[in-house]
Design a protein around this motif. Structure first.
Motif, PDB file in Angstrom:
ATOM      1  N   PRO A 134      -5.276  75.385 -46.466  1.00 47.83           N
ATOM      2  CA  PRO A 134      -4.998  76.133 -47.700  1.00 47.83           C
ATOM      3  C   PRO A 134      -4.299  77.472 -47.423  1.00 47.83           C
ATOM      4  O   PRO A 134      -4.382  77.989 -46.310  1.00 47.83           O
TER       5      PRO A 134
ATOM      6  N   LEU B  41     -22.069  75.744 -45.919  1.00 47.39           N
ATOM      7  CA  LEU B  41     -20.894  76.385 -45.319  1.00 47.39           C
ATOM      8  C   LEU B  41     -19.870  75.369 -44.824  1.00 47.39           C
ATOM      9  O   LEU B  41     -18.681  75.491 -45.084  1.00 47.39           O
TER      10      LEU B  41
ATOM     11  N   GLY C 296     -17.939  74.313 -48.128  1.00 41.52           N
ATOM     12  CA  GLY C 296     -16.973  75.390 -47.888  1.00 41.52           C
ATOM     13  C   GLY C 296     -15.590  74.900 -47.512  1.00 41.52           C
ATOM     14  O   GLY C 296     -14.638  75.681 -47.483  1.00 41.52           O
ATOM     15  N   THR C 297     -15.440  73.618 -47.234  1.00 41.96           N
ATOM     16  CA  THR C 297     -14.114  73.095 -46.928  1.00 41.96           C
ATOM     17  C   THR C 297     -13.171  73.305 -48.113  1.00 41.96           C
ATOM     18  O   THR C 297     -12.034  73.699 -47.952  1.00 41.96           O
ATOM     19  N   CYS C 298     -13.672  73.042 -49.302  1.00 42.59           N
ATOM     20  CA  CYS C 298     -12.806  73.102 -50.483  1.00 42.59           C
ATOM     21  C   CYS C 298     -12.941  74.387 -51.285  1.00 42.59           C
ATOM     22  O   CYS C 298     -12.005  74.791 -51.966  1.00 42.59           O
ATOM     23  N   HIS C 299     -14.120  74.997 -51.296  1.00 38.79           N
ATOM     24  CA  HIS C 299     -14.271  76.217 -52.107  1.00 38.79           C
ATOM     25  C   HIS C 299     -15.246  77.176 -51.447  1.00 38.79           C
ATOM     26  O   HIS C 299     -16.138  76.771 -50.702  1.00 38.79           O
ATOM     27  N   SER C 300     -15.081  78.447 -51.753  1.00 39.22           N
ATOM     28  CA  SER C 300     -15.975  79.452 -51.197  1.00 39.22           C
ATOM     29  C   SER C 300     -17.370  79.283 -51.790  1.00 39.22           C
ATOM     30  O   SER C 300     -17.546  78.701 -52.863  1.00 39.22           O
ATOM     31  N   THR C 301     -18.366  79.798 -51.081  1.00 39.67           N
ATOM     32  CA  THR C 301     -19.746  79.532 -51.455  1.00 39.67           C
ATOM     33  C   THR C 301     -20.210  80.375 -52.645  1.00 39.67           C
ATOM     34  O   THR C 301     -21.262  80.109 -53.215  1.00 39.67           O
ATOM     35  N   ASP C 302     -19.405  81.370 -53.042  1.00 35.66           N
ATOM     36  CA  ASP C 302     -19.779  82.152 -54.226  1.00 35.66           C
ATOM     37  C   ASP C 302     -19.857  81.262 -55.472  1.00 35.66           C
ATOM     38  O   ASP C 302     -20.659  81.507 -56.366  1.00 35.66           O
ATOM     39  N   LEU C 303     -19.040  80.218 -55.487  1.00 38.98           N
ATOM     40  CA  LEU C 303     -19.075  79.287 -56.625  1.00 38.98           C
ATOM     41  C   LEU C 303     -20.465  78.645 -56.752  1.00 38.98           C
ATOM     42  O   LEU C 303     -20.962  78.431 -57.849  1.00 38.98           O
TER      43      LEU C 303
ATOM     44  N   GLY D 129     -15.242  63.199 -51.771  1.00 40.81           N
ATOM     45  CA  GLY D 129     -14.909  63.259 -50.351  1.00 40.81           C
ATOM     46  C   GLY D 129     -15.731  64.217 -49.512  1.00 40.81           C
ATOM     47  O   GLY D 129     -15.473  64.354 -48.317  1.00 40.81           O
TER      48      GLY D 129
ATOM     49  N   THR E 235     -17.313  82.611 -41.803  1.00 37.06           N
ATOM     50  CA  THR E 235     -17.404  82.449 -43.252  1.00 37.06           C
ATOM     51  C   THR E 235     -16.245  81.658 -43.828  1.00 37.06           C
ATOM     52  O   THR E 235     -16.423  80.845 -44.721  1.00 37.06           O
ATOM     53  N   ASN E 236     -15.061  81.900 -43.310  1.00 40.17           N
ATOM     54  CA  ASN E 236     -13.877  81.375 -43.986  1.00 40.17           C
ATOM     55  C   ASN E 236     -13.186  80.209 -43.287  1.00 40.17           C
ATOM     56  O   ASN E 236     -12.499  79.431 -43.935  1.00 40.17           O
TER      57      ASN E 236
ATOM     58  N   MET F 138     -23.334  79.942 -55.503  1.00 42.90           N
ATOM     59  CA  MET F 138     -24.393  80.939 -55.723  1.00 42.90           C
ATOM     60  C   MET F 138     -24.468  81.423 -57.169  1.00 42.90           C
ATOM     61  O   MET F 138     -25.479  81.993 -57.574  1.00 42.90           O
TER      62      MET F 138
ATOM     63  N   LEU G 156     -26.050  84.248 -43.970  1.00 38.88           N
ATOM     64  CA  LEU G 156     -26.174  83.510 -45.240  1.00 38.88           C
ATOM     65  C   LEU G 156     -27.642  83.464 -45.656  1.00 38.88           C
ATOM     66  O   LEU G 156     -27.969  83.641 -46.825  1.00 38.88           O
TER      67      LEU G 156
END
Lengths: 200, 420
Positions: free
Chosen positions: A179, A42, A46-53, A75, A137-138, A55, A15
């Protein structure tokens, strides 16, 4: 444990390469706290959404503050000190005049319609060496470093790894707060992660 | 061979006139260097350089990319992906190329499978209903062609930048939606006179229970409009999971924030839906505002109807054109009116020429248009387009800035080079 530490290190290094590589020179002495902030991105964001959002955003400090505040309200588990560190990091990296080059991804299948768990023939053979980075990552945000457990259950040594149908159904379609990953990971990615988890 | 599927996902796309390498969703937070490193480790350098695999050669890639059935992923999880605009040369957008957007991703299988799925109609109604999909299909079937567009489509074009998914141009599509009228369902339930807002909720859920649910409402006038439908088919095929299976709302002429996917609950109530996604998000200022300004709640209204907009589908940004006649084509749509005309400019908006409207003309569909440009002078050129609707609304050069980055409808622009 040594493996777990290595996984975290590799993941943070990856990262860091991505985040810092594009931003140019970084003032010395900030690298330690940056690494910690990246870990927070991360593990907590990253719990709720990927980190691309994250960046792709280009926001000034007040708006990063507002965004992090909103996420805490919703939360995100961040102490005041961690939130400050994160705002500092985000405002320094993803500010309005930061580089216009944003890493993006492409998918080949816009419309996966798999309603049934995959048959054995459709499950690719996993490559354990590939699985560690994919997991970091995921999955690590919830299942912890080295798959030792966290918000989600411990996966190292978990019998579900060998219950093929349950494993694939859970990963593809989700279960409870887990998810559904059928659109986020390729079949090969999932097989690689499974193969790696079996080595722990 | 394990790696082959991943390799072909590394493609070159032209965006804002620049060539970028965009990576597969193999691992969203992995750097290009790392990805390439893995490819090299896995396959050996010879395969990486094989001509079958797209490498960074933007000019040669144009044709290949236009034939690729792909979406541009903005967010890998939950999936948000837009259609490359070159796909908009067809009247209907194929389901597999239709943009994908949701706040939490599709619900788990057990919640949307047809056996378990129910639609509940409650609130200010005389007869609360619980319907299966078969029950629902007993109402009269209607099919409507309609543009569905994310309210944030074009957000990336605002300056200063606004927070949210950085959609460029392709979070929009035109499809034929088949289902039943919401009006018929509400009539069966017996709408009470004090029911002024109709609230929708889908089966999708956030990872953490502390995140607000995606709950929205529309005023009863829109809910009772005979063209507002509950759709279970898209372009003649059952709705796919990514597009809201088994049932979604379609509010023709309105932005997609009203088109709730995975619909399970309709609640008739006196007031607008409460909660973040109705009272805070998806609101738009009724007056000019600037960054940092505090906006009174009364000055914000929900994003509802679409506004006049057009896109250039061909040629693509970055294309090198042979001098001579060039076919410029695209699409134009508006909210509750009809498209009256589309203009094209090749001199940064100083002069405009009328494009020809072609193809199907459906009330809520988009209108295709084309213009033949005699490209004679070699060098870089920018193609602009703007649409006008039958109520006299015309696309501005830039849309007024708003904090949510909603409703972008500035002139569309594509830069190309005419070869000497």
């Amino acid at each position: 444990m040594r493996l777990a530490t290595r996984v975290v290190a590799v993941c943070l290094l990856g990262l860091a390469t991505l985040l810092l590589g594009r931003a140019g020179a970084v003032p010395e002495g900030r690298i330690g706290s940056d690494a910690r902030a990246e870990g927070l991105v991360l593990a907590r964001c990253g719990t709720c959404h990927s980190t691309d959002l994250i960046m792709q955003q280009r926001l000034d400090r007040p708006r990063w503050q507002a965004t992090v505040g909103k996420m805490i309200h919703w939360g995100a588990e961040l102490s005041d000190e961690e939130a400050d560190l994160l705002v500092e990091f985000l405002a320094a990296r993803f500010h309005p005049t930061a580089s216009g080059l944003v890493p993006l991804s492409e998918i080949g299948e816009a419309e996966p319609l798999q309603a049934e768990p995959l048959s054995m023939q459709e499950r690719p053979n996993g490559v354990a060496q590939q699985g560690a980075a994919l997991f970091a990552t995921n999955c690590q945000a919830c299942h912890g470093a080295g798959a030792g457990g966290g918000f989600g259950p411990k996966l190292a040594g978990n019998p579900i790894l060998h219950a093929e149908a349950s494993f694939w159904e859970t990963v593809l379609y989700g279960r409870g707060s887990m998810p559904a990953w059928e659109h986020g990971l390729s079949r090969q990615d999932i097989a690689d992660i499974q193969a790696w988890l079996k080595t722990l | 061979m394990v790696y082959q599927a991943r390799l072909v996902e590394v493609v070159v796309m032209s965006s804002s006139g620049e060539s970028l390498v965009r990576e597969a969703s193999v691992a969203p937070a992995m750097s290009r260097r790392t990805l390439l490193g893995r490819i090299i480790q896995g396959l050996g350098l010879s395969l990486v350089l094989s001509p079958a695999i797209p490498v960074v050669q933007a000019r040669e890639q144009v044709v290949e990319i236009s034939e690729t059935d792909r979406l541009i992923v903005r967010v890998a999880r939950p999936l948000d992906a837009e259609t490359p605009v070159q796909e908009f040369v067809s009247f209907l957008t194929p389901n597999s190329r239709f943009f994908v957007r949701s706040h939490f991703g599709p619900p788990p299988q057990e919640q949307h499978s047809e056996e378990n799925w129910r639609l509940r109609v409650t609130g200010l109604v005389d007869r609360p209903l619980t319907l299966t999909l078969d029950d629902l299909k007993q109402f009269e079937t209607v099919t409507i062609t309609a543009v569905v567009q994310c309210s944030g489509n074009g957000r990336a074009l605002y300056r200063p930048k606004t927070p949210g998914v950085q959609w460029e141009r392709g979070a929009v599509g035109n499809a034929r939606w088949t289902g039943v009228r919401l009006l018929d369902v509400l009539r069966r339930a017996g709408l009470q006179t004090n029911g002024l807002h109709v609230q929708f909720q889908g089966a999708d859920r956030p990872v953490a229970a502390t995140v607000p649910l995606f709950v929205r409402s529309i005023p009863v006038e829109k809910a009772l409009h005979p063209d507002t439908i509950l759709a279970y088919e898209m372009n003649g095929r059952p709705l796919s999971l990514l597009h809201g299976a088994p049932l979604r709302v379609v509010t023709p002429g309105w932005m997609a924030d009203s088109c709730i996917k995975w619909l399970t609950d309709i609640t008739v109530q006196q007031d607008e839906a409460q909660g973040y996604y109705m009272q805070t998000a998806y609101r738009y200022p009724t007056r000019q505002v600037t960054l940092g300004e505090t906006i009174a709640l009364d000055d914000l209204k929900p994003v509802e109807a679409m506004i006049v907009k057009s896109l250039i589908a061909q040629p693509q940004a970055g294309a090198v054109l042979v001098s001579g006649p060039v076919m410029i084509q695209g699409v134009a749509w508006t909210g509750e009116g009809r498209i009256a005309g589309v203009d094209v400019s090749l001199d940064e908006g100083r002069t405009w020429a009328q494009a020809r409207l072609i193809g199907e003309d459906q009330p809520y569909g988009w209108r295709q248009w084309q213009y033949i440009w005699e490209a004679t002078t070699a060098g870089p050129r920018t193609i602009l387009c703007r649409a006008t609707d039958d109520r006299g609304n015309r696309q501005p050069e830039r849309s007024p800035w708003n904090p949510g980055g909603f409703l972008w409808n500035g002139w569309d622009r594509v830069s190309v080079t005419v070869a000497g």
